[in-house]
Design a protein around this motif. Structure first.
Motif, PDB file in Angstrom:
ATOM      1  N   PRO A 197      44.468 -81.114 -21.618  1.00 11.07           N
ATOM      2  CA  PRO A 197      43.870 -79.779 -21.637  1.00 11.07           C
ATOM      3  C   PRO A 197      44.916 -78.665 -21.702  1.00 11.07           C
ATOM      4  CG  PRO A 197      42.725 -81.160 -20.065  1.00 11.07           C
ATOM      5  CD  PRO A 197      43.934 -81.941 -20.515  1.00 11.07           C
ATOM      6  N   VAL A 198      44.574 -77.620 -22.447  1.00 14.96           N
ATOM      7  CA  VAL A 198      45.494 -76.535 -22.779  1.00 14.96           C
ATOM      8  C   VAL A 198      44.963 -75.213 -22.226  1.00 14.96           C
ATOM      9  CG1 VAL A 198      46.500 -75.222 -24.692  1.00 14.96           C
ATOM     10  CG2 VAL A 198      46.223 -77.714 -24.885  1.00 14.96           C
ATOM     11  N   ALA A 199      45.869 -74.370 -21.739  1.00 17.90           N
ATOM     12  CA  ALA A 199      45.564 -72.971 -21.441  1.00 17.90           C
ATOM     13  C   ALA A 199      46.303 -72.111 -22.455  1.00 17.90           C
ATOM     14  CB  ALA A 199      45.989 -72.599 -20.026  1.00 17.90           C
ATOM     15  N   ALA A 200      45.576 -71.247 -23.152  1.00 14.75           N
ATOM     16  CA  ALA A 200      46.172 -70.441 -24.215  1.00 14.75           C
ATOM     17  C   ALA A 200      45.871 -68.967 -23.987  1.00 14.75           C
ATOM     18  CB  ALA A 200      45.640 -70.882 -25.578  1.00 14.75           C
ATOM     19  N   PHE A 201      46.851 -68.149 -24.299  1.00 12.53           N
ATOM     20  CA  PHE A 201      46.758 -66.704 -24.063  1.00 12.53           C
ATOM     21  C   PHE A 201      47.155 -65.987 -25.352  1.00 12.53           C
ATOM     22  CE2 PHE A 201      47.972 -69.086 -20.344  1.00 12.53           C
ATOM     23  CZ  PHE A 201      47.031 -68.687 -19.397  1.00 12.53           C
ATOM     24  N   SER A 202      46.239 -65.173 -25.886  1.00 10.47           N
ATOM     25  CA  SER A 202      46.482 -64.527 -27.178  1.00 10.47           C
ATOM     26  C   SER A 202      46.334 -63.011 -27.046  1.00 10.47           C
ATOM     27  CB  SER A 202      45.536 -65.077 -28.246  1.00 10.47           C
ATOM     28  OG  SER A 202      44.182 -64.884 -27.883  1.00 10.47           O
ATOM     29  N   ASN A 206      46.579 -57.698 -31.093  1.00 13.30           N
ATOM     30  CA  ASN A 206      46.891 -57.158 -32.429  1.00 13.30           C
ATOM     31  C   ASN A 206      46.252 -57.967 -33.555  1.00 13.30           C
ATOM     32  OD1 ASN A 206      48.753 -59.214 -31.694  1.00 13.30           O
ATOM     33  ND2 ASN A 206      50.233 -58.501 -33.204  1.00 13.30           N
ATOM     34  N   PHE A 207      46.162 -59.297 -33.368  1.00 10.57           N
ATOM     35  CA  PHE A 207      45.420 -60.157 -34.291  1.00 10.57           C
ATOM     36  C   PHE A 207      44.499 -61.027 -33.433  1.00 10.57           C
ATOM     37  CE2 PHE A 207      49.060 -58.930 -36.839  1.00 10.57           C
ATOM     38  CZ  PHE A 207      48.482 -58.672 -38.082  1.00 10.57           C
ATOM     39  N   PRO A 208      43.390 -60.476 -32.969  1.00 11.87           N
ATOM     40  CA  PRO A 208      42.604 -61.143 -31.928  1.00 11.87           C
ATOM     41  C   PRO A 208      41.975 -62.463 -32.345  1.00 11.87           C
ATOM     42  CG  PRO A 208      41.474 -59.174 -32.735  1.00 11.87           C
ATOM     43  CD  PRO A 208      42.854 -59.150 -33.316  1.00 11.87           C
ATOM     44  N   VAL A 209      41.730 -62.655 -33.643  1.00 17.14           N
ATOM     45  CA  VAL A 209      41.154 -63.913 -34.110  1.00 17.14           C
ATOM     46  C   VAL A 209      42.231 -64.837 -34.655  1.00 17.14           C
ATOM     47  CG1 VAL A 209      39.614 -64.967 -35.821  1.00 17.14           C
ATOM     48  CG2 VAL A 209      38.870 -62.958 -34.548  1.00 17.14           C
ATOM     49  N   PHE A 210      43.112 -64.329 -35.505  1.00 14.60           N
ATOM     50  CA  PHE A 210      44.091 -65.195 -36.157  1.00 14.60           C
ATOM     51  C   PHE A 210      45.083 -65.781 -35.161  1.00 14.60           C
ATOM     52  CE2 PHE A 210      47.775 -66.267 -38.803  1.00 14.60           C
ATOM     53  CZ  PHE A 210      47.150 -67.011 -39.793  1.00 14.60           C
ATOM     54  N   THR A 211      45.582 -64.977 -34.237  1.00  8.94           N
ATOM     55  CA  THR A 211      46.534 -65.515 -33.260  1.00  8.94           C
ATOM     56  C   THR A 211      45.858 -66.503 -32.331  1.00  8.94           C
ATOM     57  OG1 THR A 211      47.780 -63.448 -33.364  1.00  8.94           O
ATOM     58  CG2 THR A 211      48.277 -64.912 -31.547  1.00  8.94           C
ATOM     59  N   ILE A 240      41.221 -73.934 -22.906  1.00  9.38           N
ATOM     60  CA  ILE A 240      40.670 -72.732 -22.273  1.00  9.38           C
ATOM     61  C   ILE A 240      41.459 -71.561 -22.831  1.00  9.38           C
ATOM     62  CG2 ILE A 240      40.199 -71.508 -20.120  1.00  9.38           C
ATOM     63  CD1 ILE A 240      40.234 -74.207 -18.683  1.00  9.38           C
ATOM     64  N   LEU A 241      40.757 -70.672 -23.530  1.00  6.97           N
ATOM     65  CA  LEU A 241      41.392 -69.542 -24.208  1.00  6.97           C
ATOM     66  C   LEU A 241      41.146 -68.268 -23.422  1.00  6.97           C
ATOM     67  CD1 LEU A 241      42.755 -68.301 -26.802  1.00  6.97           C
ATOM     68  CD2 LEU A 241      40.418 -68.013 -27.673  1.00  6.97           C
ATOM     69  N   LYS A 242      42.220 -67.508 -23.166  1.00 13.77           N
ATOM     70  CA  LYS A 242      42.071 -66.156 -22.629  1.00 13.77           C
ATOM     71  C   LYS A 242      42.635 -65.174 -23.651  1.00 13.77           C
ATOM     72  CE  LYS A 242      44.441 -63.293 -20.472  1.00 13.77           C
ATOM     73  NZ  LYS A 242      43.909 -62.043 -21.118  1.00 13.77           N
ATOM     74  N   PRO A 243      41.762 -64.604 -24.474  1.00 22.59           N
ATOM     75  CA  PRO A 243      42.233 -63.567 -25.387  1.00 22.59           C
ATOM     76  C   PRO A 243      42.461 -62.254 -24.637  1.00 22.59           C
ATOM     77  CG  PRO A 243      40.168 -64.606 -26.117  1.00 22.59           C
ATOM     78  CD  PRO A 243      40.370 -64.932 -24.678  1.00 22.59           C
ATOM     79  N   ALA A 244      42.854 -61.226 -25.382  1.00 15.88           N
ATOM     80  CA  ALA A 244      43.111 -59.918 -24.773  1.00 15.88           C
ATOM     81  C   ALA A 244      41.803 -59.233 -24.415  1.00 15.88           C
ATOM     82  CB  ALA A 244      43.913 -59.044 -25.734  1.00 15.88           C
ATOM     83  N   GLU A 245      41.809 -58.572 -23.259  1.00 14.51           N
ATOM     84  CA  GLU A 245      40.607 -57.875 -22.810  1.00 14.51           C
ATOM     85  C   GLU A 245      40.275 -56.666 -23.677  1.00 14.51           C
ATOM     86  OE1 GLU A 245      41.527 -60.766 -20.023  1.00 14.51           O
ATOM     87  OE2 GLU A 245      42.890 -59.214 -20.776  1.00 14.51           O
ATOM     88  N   VAL A 257      37.528 -67.171 -21.623  1.00 10.06           N
ATOM     89  CA  VAL A 257      37.390 -66.394 -20.389  1.00 10.06           C
ATOM     90  C   VAL A 257      38.219 -65.114 -20.500  1.00 10.06           C
ATOM     91  CG1 VAL A 257      36.980 -68.433 -18.975  1.00 10.06           C
ATOM     92  CG2 VAL A 257      39.311 -67.601 -19.259  1.00 10.06           C
ATOM     93  N   TYR A 258      37.809 -64.132 -19.736  1.00 12.54           N
ATOM     94  CA  TYR A 258      38.534 -62.861 -19.637  1.00 12.54           C
ATOM     95  C   TYR A 258      38.649 -62.498 -18.159  1.00 12.54           C
ATOM     96  CZ  TYR A 258      37.528 -62.328 -24.624  1.00 12.54           C
ATOM     97  OH  TYR A 258      37.446 -62.512 -25.977  1.00 12.54           O
ATOM     98  N   GLY A 259      39.555 -61.561 -17.865  1.00 10.76           N
ATOM     99  CA  GLY A 259      39.695 -61.127 -16.484  1.00 10.76           C
ATOM    100  C   GLY A 259      41.008 -60.422 -16.265  1.00 10.76           C
ATOM    101  N   ASP A 260      41.451 -60.404 -15.027  1.00 14.42           N
ATOM    102  CA  ASP A 260      42.765 -59.864 -14.723  1.00 14.42           C
ATOM    103  C   ASP A 260      43.815 -60.828 -15.270  1.00 14.42           C
ATOM    104  OD1 ASP A 260      45.218 -59.997 -12.636  1.00 14.42           O
ATOM    105  OD2 ASP A 260      44.468 -57.939 -12.799  1.00 14.42           O
ATOM    106  N   PRO A 261      44.659 -60.387 -16.221  1.00 14.54           N
ATOM    107  CA  PRO A 261      45.565 -61.335 -16.885  1.00 14.54           C
ATOM    108  C   PRO A 261      46.440 -62.129 -15.930  1.00 14.54           C
ATOM    109  CG  PRO A 261      45.505 -59.271 -18.100  1.00 14.54           C
ATOM    110  CD  PRO A 261      44.730 -59.044 -16.831  1.00 14.54           C
ATOM    111  N   ALA A 262      47.002 -61.476 -14.920  1.00 16.44           N
ATOM    112  CA  ALA A 262      47.887 -62.190 -13.996  1.00 16.44           C
ATOM    113  C   ALA A 262      47.109 -63.226 -13.193  1.00 16.44           C
ATOM    114  CB  ALA A 262      48.578 -61.200 -13.071  1.00 16.44           C
ATOM    115  N   GLN A 263      45.929 -62.857 -12.727  1.00 17.07           N
ATOM    116  CA  GLN A 263      45.146 -63.787 -11.919  1.00 17.07           C
ATOM    117  C   GLN A 263      44.678 -64.984 -12.744  1.00 17.07           C
ATOM    118  OE1 GLN A 263      41.988 -61.555 -10.081  1.00 17.07           O
ATOM    119  NE2 GLN A 263      43.380 -60.302  -8.858  1.00 17.07           N
ATOM    120  N   VAL A 264      44.231 -64.714 -13.969  1.00 17.12           N
ATOM    121  CA  VAL A 264      43.742 -65.806 -14.813  1.00 17.12           C
ATOM    122  C   VAL A 264      44.873 -66.765 -15.156  1.00 17.12           C
ATOM    123  CG1 VAL A 264      42.734 -66.399 -17.044  1.00 17.12           C
ATOM    124  CG2 VAL A 264      41.847 -64.443 -15.765  1.00 17.12           C
ATOM    125  N   SER A 265      46.005 -66.222 -15.582  1.00 16.58           N
ATOM    126  CA  SER A 265      47.116 -67.091 -15.978  1.00 16.58           C
ATOM    127  C   SER A 265      47.641 -67.905 -14.804  1.00 16.58           C
ATOM    128  CB  SER A 265      48.236 -66.262 -16.617  1.00 16.58           C
ATOM    129  OG  SER A 265      48.735 -65.291 -15.713  1.00 16.58           O
TER     130      SER A 265
END
Length: 479
Positions: free
Chosen positions: A146-151, A154-159, A175-180, A206-214
């Motif tokens: 399982p992977v945790a990914a953070f994008s 600036n390119f919300p779909v492609f990245t 589990i993907l956390k894109p930019a809020e 998922v979305y949320g507080d970036p530091a807490q999620v990561s």
């Protein structure tokens, strides 16, 4: 076309679309107007634990799903993304600001990445080693887990798809956390995969507080791999978190791309190309051509021609027709541009064009800006601007140009323009960068590795290298 932005957004966890309920919310802002257009739910600790449990349950199922079946789902999702590209692109323009044509193009490119990875998974060959009769040794590749990914925004779909596609193709839940700042378009990407038949728990957003999620995700024993695209400081922090569990990382940490313009280049063609490339997505591109080193013999002609072309860039709301460049993504970006340009002027740089905020009703606009005769000590020659600013400096010799190109601790993309084959060969070898484009700006064709060196990160995305970043190598010896 007119696409309504959803008034309320969701998370996607364990196959369920999760509403805000009693969760805290995050305002989503249209950067062209500064107006709040939606509310995004913040995942809490229980949400993240549920996502982790779902990924753990999905791991054995997806890992053992035949490659052809995984590929069929990715291909179907790619087809759905192409069918929905205009609608997804319109959402992206509203939340990120880029012109609609660029947003639709991004979605189409992301669909292509799904197709590429679906086929790469079928070609992930191992190898057989030479042994004496009666013995065999062979090498094979297996999904890492399982992977945790953070994008980023600036390119919300492609990245995001650069992480999602190879992970899913390899057999890894993600589990993907894109930019809020830009949540709706990645959620629609997720929807395409769900509608294509992706099992519950295999991909979650998922979305949320970036530091807490990561911190929560990376600390879990479920997660075996981390992929991040963003700033150097945040990348270093995530690497420290990953080190606690000896977890694999892929880090794409931005750059400050040098552009070497030699006096034997095709000047008009080069100007047309680099001016368009500089102001794509308002310069908010990690591989954006930014530091222009121009040979003395054509320096005046180049800077003049660049400024003339930049003056014709149409700036406005990306949802409107005829717009070449939209707003910057958030209110921090115009402030950052103003700081860098003010410093450059104080250091002795000349402003050939722009240098001011754009006129808008609450939007985060900045004029296309061209700075000439910029001293090396100016901040903009040392810090990635991530905005619509081109900084130019003359050079005399090839050695001087290479020295300036390699001067910074960053090394993601670099560009050179010359018709001299020997110069092209020397530049390609000597520049310290993960990607070098000569007489073009293409560093992301999809089937080639995308990644940097030095402080621009490590590991590669795209192509077979990107797929193997989500796999482990196993040697099996039989006697």
């Amino acid at each position: 076309m007119t696409t309504a932005y959803p008034e309320k957004l969701q998370l996607h966890i364990d196959g369920e679309w999760v509403d805000i309920g009693n969760r805290a919310g995050i305002d989503v802002v249209n950067p062209a107007t500064g107006a709040t257009i939606s509310i995004l739910p913040k995942a809490g600790a229980s949400d993240l634990d549920r996502a982790l449990d779902a990924a753990a349950q999905a791991w054995s199922v997806w890992r053992d799903t035949p490659v052809a079946q995984r590929a069929a789902i990715l291909h179907k999702a790619a087809d759905l993304m192409r069918e929905r590209a205009k609608a997804i692109g319109a959402l992206m323009t509203l939340e990120q600001g880029k012109p609609l044509a660029q947003a639709v193009g991004e979605v189409m490119g992301a669909a292509g990445q799904l197709d590429v990875m679906a086929e790469e998974a079928k070609r992930c060959y191992g190898r057989v080693l030479v042994r004496q009769p009666g013995e065999n040794s062979f090498v094979k590749y297996q999904p890492v887990g399982p992977v945790a990914a953070f994008s980023p925004w600036n390119f919300p779909v492609f990245t995001a798809i650069r992480k999602v596609a190879p992970a899913l193709a390899a057999g890894c839940p993600i589990i993907l956390k894109p930019a809020e700042e830009t949540p709706a378009s990645p959620l629609e990407m997720q929807r395409c995969l769900v509608d294509a038949g992706l099992p519950a728990g295999v991909m979650q957003t998922v979305y949320g507080d970036p530091a807490q999620v990561s911190e929560h995700l990376i600390a879990s024993n479920v997660i075996q791999k981390i992929s991040f695209t963003g700033s150097v400081p945040v990348g270093k922090h995530l690497m420290k978190l990953a080190a606690e569990g000896l977890k694999r990382t892929t880090m794409e940490l931005g750059g400050h791309a040098p552009v070497l313009i030699f006096d034997d280049c095709d000047l008009e063609k080069t100007l047309d190309m680099v001016t368009t490339g500089k102001f794509r997505n308002a310069g908010q591109v990690c591989v954006s051509p930014t530091r222009f080193y121009v040979q003395q013999g054509i320096y005046d002609a180049f800077t003049r021609g660049f400024a003339e072309r930049a003056a014709k860039v149409s700036v406005g709301d990306g949802s409107e027709g005829g717009v070449d460049m939209g707003p910057l993504a958030n209110p921090r970006r115009p402030d950052a541009m103003a700081r860098l340009i003010s410093d450059a002027k104080s250091a002795g740089a000349d402003v050939a064009l722009g240098g001011e905020r754009g006129e808008a009703n609450g939007g985060f606009f900045y004029q296309p800006t061209v700075l000439t005769n910029v001293p090396t000590e100016a901040m903009i020659m040392n810090e990635e601007p991530f905005g619509p600013v081109a900084a130019m400096q003359p050079f005399a010799t090839l050695d001087e140009a290479i020295e300036q190109a390699n001067r910074l601790p960053l090394g993601l993309a670099a560009y050179a323009f010359t018709t001299h084959l020997r110069t092209a060969n020397l530049v390609g070898d000597a520049i310290e960068s993960g990607m070098v484009a000569i007489n073009n700006l293409t560093v992301s064709p999809g089937d080639a590795p995308f990644g940097g060196v030095k402080h621009s990160g490590h590991g590669s995305e795209d192509g077979p290298d990107g797929l193997k970043a989500y796999m482990v190598t196993k040697a099996i010896h039989q006697a």
